[in-house]
Write an enzyme that holds these catalytic residues in place. Structure first.
Site, PDB file in Angstrom:
ATOM      1  N   ASP A 210     -14.093  -3.091  -1.449  1.00  0.00           N
ATOM      2  CA  ASP A 210     -13.023  -3.818  -0.774  1.00  0.00           C
ATOM      3  C   ASP A 210     -11.927  -2.788  -0.542  1.00  0.00           C
ATOM      4  O   ASP A 210     -11.180  -2.445  -1.455  1.00  0.00           O
ATOM      5  CB  ASP A 210     -12.540  -4.968  -1.669  1.00  0.00           C
ATOM      6  CG  ASP A 210     -11.341  -5.712  -1.080  1.00  0.00           C
ATOM      7  OD1 ASP A 210     -10.860  -5.313   0.008  1.00  0.00           O
ATOM      8  OD2 ASP A 210     -10.867  -6.668  -1.721  1.00  0.00           O
TER       9      ASP A 210
ATOM     10  N   GLU B 101     -13.438  -6.803  -8.497  1.00  0.00           N
ATOM     11  CA  GLU B 101     -12.741  -7.899  -9.195  1.00  0.00           C
ATOM     12  C   GLU B 101     -13.662  -8.581 -10.209  1.00  0.00           C
ATOM     13  O   GLU B 101     -13.838  -9.803 -10.213  1.00  0.00           O
ATOM     14  CB  GLU B 101     -12.159  -8.917  -8.209  1.00  0.00           C
ATOM     15  CG  GLU B 101     -10.948  -8.402  -7.458  1.00  0.00           C
ATOM     16  CD  GLU B 101     -10.131  -9.507  -6.797  1.00  0.00           C
ATOM     17  OE1 GLU B 101     -10.206 -10.675  -7.236  1.00  0.00           O
ATOM     18  OE2 GLU B 101      -9.400  -9.192  -5.831  1.00  0.00           O
TER      19      GLU B 101
ATOM     20  N   ASN C 218      -9.431  -3.137   1.536  1.00  0.00           N
ATOM     21  CA  ASN C 218      -8.178  -3.775   1.959  1.00  0.00           C
ATOM     22  C   ASN C 218      -7.627  -3.121   3.225  1.00  0.00           C
ATOM     23  O   ASN C 218      -6.406  -2.958   3.376  1.00  0.00           O
ATOM     24  CB  ASN C 218      -7.144  -3.720   0.833  1.00  0.00           C
ATOM     25  CG  ASN C 218      -7.299  -4.881  -0.131  1.00  0.00           C
ATOM     26  OD1 ASN C 218      -7.402  -6.041   0.283  1.00  0.00           O
ATOM     27  ND2 ASN C 218      -7.326  -4.580  -1.425  1.00  0.00           N
TER      28      ASN C 218
END
Length: 582
Positions: A467, A320, A469
């Protein structure tokens, strides 16, 4: 800018001022030599050259053809110098005296018939009337120089610099603090503000609590070895108070020094993209407990840069990352701390992945980034997976819409050429019910990584960060840690019967090890907390030497949840020291 800045600058209090006039530079910023400089930029292959110098209290920046005769350029300078003087009301305009303009090299006048590209040599002397200028051709210069818009006490400040014909590691930096607060931007530019006291040198400066309310001034001189260019002054906004104790302060106690060879320190961190932090959903639903100013990018970047710098990492994988943040904030800051970086944006997105590596220990050999959905359909190594997936057209189409990318960097140990490591970084699909999509994405990623290692770096260990998730009970975690996901795994039907798919998915790599195991959470927001972030390694190639403890639950919940005034993201960084096996 040699001329005065417009008073309109006072309307832009958060803009930083860049001053390059020799008249405004003081102390350590005095120009070398007695003659004023005439800076010439002339590159092969470009049709124009530029000539920059001060004249009659102003700054002249001329652009001329490289193949133009010198005499025509000198005539133009003479014409500018000899313009009619301004008349007062009722007076007849006066003709300015004719000004002689000549160029000399080694004491001899340069022929007017010489081409500009050949005439303007380093060390030549330009004479305009009775004023002489030392010609500096392709001298080191900053093409961009600015300080961060927000400065906090006890947080590192690093200028964003781009240099031409120079080396940032050779440049000189001197920091000053004003002796008395003065908020007049225009006065500061004209040199009418308070006195300044030197408070530091070096590319990075950490203001103290005593500096709150005061501005900083940075004098920086571009250099390339022994060659110096024109200095620049950068003026900051007033230093503001920091948040006090941050969630990462105690963690820094474990990372005061760099890891010693043959160990490398690795960080994986979702830093929360600004495009997500600034939405109304984020402010009112996701993070309503977070003070609005703490969601601002300038504020969060102060915390992120201090946190990352304090880990003294050798490899940093970030998710991100806004493209502008990578270019204008992280790259200049981490470069000052000895790290180089590469960036891969997501497909059709403004944020993506960044991997940084310590250049004194590692060098980038090659990058092998892919879009997971594109690779699935275009690379033959995924044909078997694509064929199995074709049984569920709805799921296949859903997967192909995703913008997820995989960033792959093959690095080499500087101290031992030939020793390589493959570093992977990704951010899998976010939807909680998207387990089946993430399974396919991870299957593509592992197949690609196996191919890269076999083709480019045989025998190189893999460090896989990101990440994902995915919880520890997910199919993704099982695929990574056990190398197989059975066809009856619940994630294959996570999106409902219309997009269900039953297949046995095999990893292209042997089982990997989660360096952090299975922590209770790596993401903590008001309505959710769980383990989503990982650093996976190949246990037969690397060992976990040290895992930096996560912040305590009390630290995480001091301001209810994350992000907060003391933590810049909704995720928590993972940091561990890994040792190469003999």
């Amino acid at each position: 800018m040699f001329n005065r800045l417009s008073a309109a600058l006072t309307l832009l209090p958060r803009r930083l001022l860049l001053v390059s006039s020799p008249r405004t530079l003081t102390g350590a910023c005095r120009l070398l030599g007695r003659m004023n400089p005439a800076v010439v930029r002339c590159l092969p292959g470009e049709p124009k050259l530029t000539i920059s110098f001060s004249l009659d209290g102003g700054h002249r920046n001329m652009m001329r053809d490289q193949d133009e005769p010198l005499g025509k350029t000198l005539s133009r300078i003479s014409h500018n110098k000899g313009k009619k003087s301004k008349k007062k009301k009722g007076e007849t305009p006066r003709e300015a005296p004719v000004v002689t303009v000549k160029l000399y090299y080694n004491g001899e006048e340069v022929s007017d018939m010489s081409l500009n590209s050949e005439a303007w040599r380093d060390g030549a002397v330009l004479q305009v009337g009775d004023v002489e200028y030392s010609v500096r051709r392709n001298t080191p210069s900053f093409t961009n120089a600015e300080l961060p818009a927000s400065l906090l006490a006890e947080f590192p400040v690093c200028p964003n610099l781009e240099i031409e014909f120079g080396n940032l590691e050779d440049c000189e930096f001197t920091w000053y603090r004003e002796n008395a607060p003065n908020t007049s931007t225009e006065a500061a530019v004209e040199g009418q503000d308070s006195e300044w006291t030197q408070v530091g040198c070096g590319r990075v400066h950490v203001p103290s609590i005593q500096d709150i309310g005061y501005r900083l001034k940075l004098c920086c001189t571009p250099k390339d070895g022994g060659r110096s260019g024109l200095p620049k002054e950068l003026l900051s906004t007033a230093i503001e108070a920091g948040p006090g104790v941050c969630t990462f302060d105690n963690r820094h106690a474990y990372t005061l020094k760099e890891a010693e060879w043959p160990s490398v320190r690795v960080v994986s961190y979702n830093i929360l993209a600004d495009i997500y932090a600034q939405t109304e959903l984020s402010k009112t639903v996701l993070y309503p407990y977070c003070a609005p100013y703490a969601l601002q990018l300038d504020y969060r970047q102060n915390l992120i840069k201090k946190e990352l710098a304090g880990y003294n990492a050798d490899i940093i994988c970030l998710q991100e990352v806004d493209k502008g943040v990578f270019v204008n904030s992280l790259t200049p800051a981490l470069d000052a701390f000895g790290l180089d970086g590469v960036f891969r944006t997501k497909d059709r997105q403004h944020e993506g992945l960044a991997t940084f590596y310590r250049r004194s220990k590692l060098k980038l050999l090659s990058s092998h980034n892919i879009s997971l959905s594109e690779a699935l359909t275009s690379d033959p190594i995924h044909s078997a997976l694509l064929e199995n997936l074709s049984a569920s057209t709805a799921l296949k189409q859903n997967i192909l819409k995703r913008t997820t990318v995989l960033q792959v960097s093959v690095l080499e140990d500087v101290s031992k050429p030939g020793r390589k490591v493959c570093v992977a970084n990704t951010h899998l699909y976010w939807l909680p019910k998207g387990g089946s999509i993430r399974l396919v994405q991870m299957g593509v990623a592992l197949q690609h990584l196996n191919h890269v290692i076999n083709e480019v770096a045989p025998g190189a260990p893999l460090i896989f960060c990101g990440d994902f998730n995915s919880h520890p009970d997910s199919g993704v975690f099982q695929l990574l840690s056990e190398a197989l996901v059975p066809l009856q795994h619940a994630d294959w039907s996570s999106l409902g019967p219309e997009e269900s798919c039953s297949m046995e998915l095999l990893s292209a790599l042997p089982p990997l090890l989660s360096a952090y195991g299975q922590p209770a959470y790596t993401n903590y927001v008001g309505g959710f907390h769980g383990c989503l972030d990982y650093i996976f390694i190949q246990p037969d190639s690397m060992q976990v030497e040290q895992v930096i403890p996560l912040p305590s639950h009390q630290e995480v919940t001091t301001y209810e949840a994350l992000p907060s005034v003391a933590h810049p993201s909704d995720h928590i960084a993972l940091i561990c020291d890994l040792r190469w096996n003999p």
